[in-house]
Design a protein around this motif. Structure first.
Motif, short mmCIF file in Angstrom:
data_model
loop_
_atom_site.label_atom_id
_atom_site.label_comp_id
_atom_site.label_asym_id
_atom_site.label_seq_id
_atom_site.Cartn_x
_atom_site.Cartn_y
_atom_site.Cartn_z
N ARG A 93 0.84 -1.21 0.00
CA ARG A 93 0.00 0.00 0.00
C ARG A 93 0.87 1.26 0.00
NH1 ARG A 93 -3.53 -3.15 3.33
NH2 ARG A 93 -2.46 -2.49 5.22
N ALA A 94 1.94 1.25 0.78
CA ALA A 94 2.82 2.42 0.84
C ALA A 94 3.51 2.64 -0.51
CB ALA A 94 3.87 2.24 1.93
N TYR A 95 3.90 1.57 -1.18
CA TYR A 95 4.55 1.66 -2.49
C TYR A 95 3.59 2.28 -3.50
CZ TYR A 95 7.57 0.23 -6.36
OH TYR A 95 8.40 0.22 -7.47
N ALA A 96 2.36 1.74 -3.53
CA ALA A 96 1.35 2.24 -4.48
C ALA A 96 0.99 3.70 -4.17
CB ALA A 96 0.11 1.38 -4.43
N THR A 97 0.87 4.03 -2.92
CA THR A 97 0.53 5.40 -2.54
C THR A 97 1.62 6.37 -2.98
OG1 THR A 97 -0.75 4.63 -0.65
CG2 THR A 97 0.01 6.92 -0.58
N GLU A 98 2.86 5.98 -2.75
CA GLU A 98 3.97 6.87 -3.12
C GLU A 98 4.04 7.05 -4.64
OE1 GLU A 98 6.81 9.54 -2.26
OE2 GLU A 98 5.65 8.45 -0.77
N GLN A 99 3.82 5.99 -5.40
CA GLN A 99 3.85 6.12 -6.86
C GLN A 99 2.67 6.93 -7.38
OE1 GLN A 99 4.29 2.10 -8.48
NE2 GLN A 99 6.29 2.77 -9.22
N ASN A 100 1.60 7.01 -6.61
CA ASN A 100 0.41 7.74 -7.05
C ASN A 100 0.45 9.20 -6.61
OD1 ASN A 100 -2.02 7.76 -8.43
ND2 ASN A 100 -3.20 7.46 -6.55
N ARG B 120 2.76 10.93 -10.82
CA ARG B 120 1.65 10.36 -11.59
C ARG B 120 1.94 10.29 -13.08
NH1 ARG B 120 -3.22 13.26 -9.29
NH2 ARG B 120 -2.82 12.36 -7.28
N ALA B 121 2.64 11.24 -13.61
CA ALA B 121 2.92 11.25 -15.05
C ALA B 121 3.85 10.09 -15.44
CB ALA B 121 3.56 12.58 -15.46
N ASN B 122 4.78 9.75 -14.57
CA ASN B 122 5.71 8.66 -14.86
C ASN B 122 5.98 7.88 -13.57
OD1 ASN B 122 7.56 6.96 -15.96
ND2 ASN B 122 9.07 8.52 -16.47
N PRO B 123 5.06 7.00 -13.17
CA PRO B 123 5.20 6.29 -11.90
C PRO B 123 6.35 5.28 -11.88
CG PRO B 123 3.27 5.50 -13.07
CD PRO B 123 3.81 6.65 -13.86
N ASN B 124 6.90 4.96 -13.05
CA ASN B 124 8.00 3.99 -13.10
C ASN B 124 9.36 4.66 -13.32
OD1 ASN B 124 6.33 1.73 -12.72
ND2 ASN B 124 5.72 1.84 -14.87
N SER B 125 9.41 5.96 -13.15
CA SER B 125 10.69 6.66 -13.28
C SER B 125 11.60 6.24 -12.12
CB SER B 125 10.48 8.17 -13.26
OG SER B 125 10.11 8.60 -11.97
N PRO B 126 12.91 6.39 -12.29
CA PRO B 126 13.83 6.01 -11.21
C PRO B 126 13.55 6.75 -9.90
CG PRO B 126 15.05 6.36 -13.24
CD PRO B 126 13.63 6.77 -13.50
N ASP B 127 13.18 8.02 -9.98
CA ASP B 127 12.86 8.78 -8.77
C ASP B 127 11.61 8.25 -8.09
OD1 ASP B 127 15.05 10.40 -9.13
OD2 ASP B 127 13.91 11.99 -10.15
N ALA B 128 10.59 7.94 -8.88
CA ALA B 128 9.34 7.42 -8.32
C ALA B 128 9.56 6.04 -7.69
CB ALA B 128 8.27 7.34 -9.41
N VAL B 129 10.32 5.19 -8.37
CA VAL B 129 10.59 3.85 -7.84
C VAL B 129 11.43 3.95 -6.56
CG1 VAL B 129 11.79 1.68 -8.31
CG2 VAL B 129 10.32 2.69 -10.05
N ALA B 130 12.42 4.82 -6.55
CA ALA B 130 13.26 4.99 -5.36
C ALA B 130 12.44 5.49 -4.18
CB ALA B 130 14.41 5.94 -5.65
N ALA B 131 11.58 6.48 -4.41
CA ALA B 131 10.74 7.02 -3.34
C ALA B 131 9.74 5.97 -2.86
CB ALA B 131 10.01 8.27 -3.81
N ALA B 132 9.17 5.22 -3.79
CA ALA B 132 8.20 4.18 -3.42
C ALA B 132 8.88 3.05 -2.65
CB ALA B 132 7.51 3.65 -4.67
N THR B 133 10.07 2.69 -3.06
CA THR B 133 10.82 1.64 -2.36
C THR B 133 11.17 2.09 -0.94
OG1 THR B 133 11.71 0.84 -4.46
CG2 THR B 133 12.87 0.19 -2.44
#
Length: 182
Positions: free
Chosen positions: A97-104, A109-122
């Motif tokens: 849930r925390a991973y999905a929330t951070e990516q959202n 939102r425009a690029n949820p799979n960017s390195p920054d988004a993945v790092a923050a979600a992780t």
């Protein structure tokens, strides 16, 4: 006792008093073995006659070495418990849930799979797992303490100074004297 309860939080059925008691007994036996090993290592480091020179200091140092051994073991049991509890189904849901929330988040939102988004979600996922494991450990320990309160009325507290004086006054058996001299 606390180390046994920490080990029981992840390796025993919390509602089965016999299972909790068995885990606690195994941990106690392991700790007694570790304390005995620390005692023997301490005695091996002592120079011949070192115990006789200042028995109170020697007893204090031995008690401190034993305390350090038990505290280190408790820390290791706590770390193991957090690791195991971090992999439970309850702890797995929260990081997802925390991973999905951070990516959202709006900025990802425009690029949820960017390195920054993945790092923050992780990072958010790992933090959620740690918090959940800590919460589970705390809740399970509280449950165990409620079911089997630790008895403190069995021994009257004594000051360390009084106890060390009594220990220093005791004579050593012939078996112990051989160990100390060797």
């Amino acid at each position: 006792m606390e180390a046994g309860l920490v080990a029981a939080t992840w390796s025993a059925a919390l509602d089965d008093a016999d299972d909790v008691a068995a885990v606690t007994a195994r941990v106690r036996a392991s700790l007694e073995s570790d304390v005995e090993r620390a005692r023997l290592e301490f005695l091996a480091l002592m120079e011949p006659g070192g115990l006789d020179a200042d028995p109170i200091l020697a007893a204090s140092a031995l008690a401190f070495a034993e305390l350090q051994t038990v505290q280190q073991a408790l820390s290791e049991y706590r770390s193991s418990a957090l690791g195991w509890l971090g992999r439970t189904p309850e702890a797995e849901a929260e990081p997802r849930r925390a991973y999905a929330t951070e990516q959202n988040r709006r900025w990802f939102r425009a690029n949820p799979n960017s390195p920054d988004a993945v790092a923050a979600a992780t990072k958010a996922s790992d933090a959620a797992r740690e918090r959940t494991a800590q919460h589970l450990l705390t809740a399970r320990l509280e449950h165990l303490h409620e079911r089997a309160p630790i008895r403190t009325d069995t021994a009257a507290p004594a000051s360390w100074a009084d106890r060390l004086i009594e220990l220093a006054a005791q004579s050593l058996d012939s078996d112990q004297v051989g160990t100390v001299i060797a």
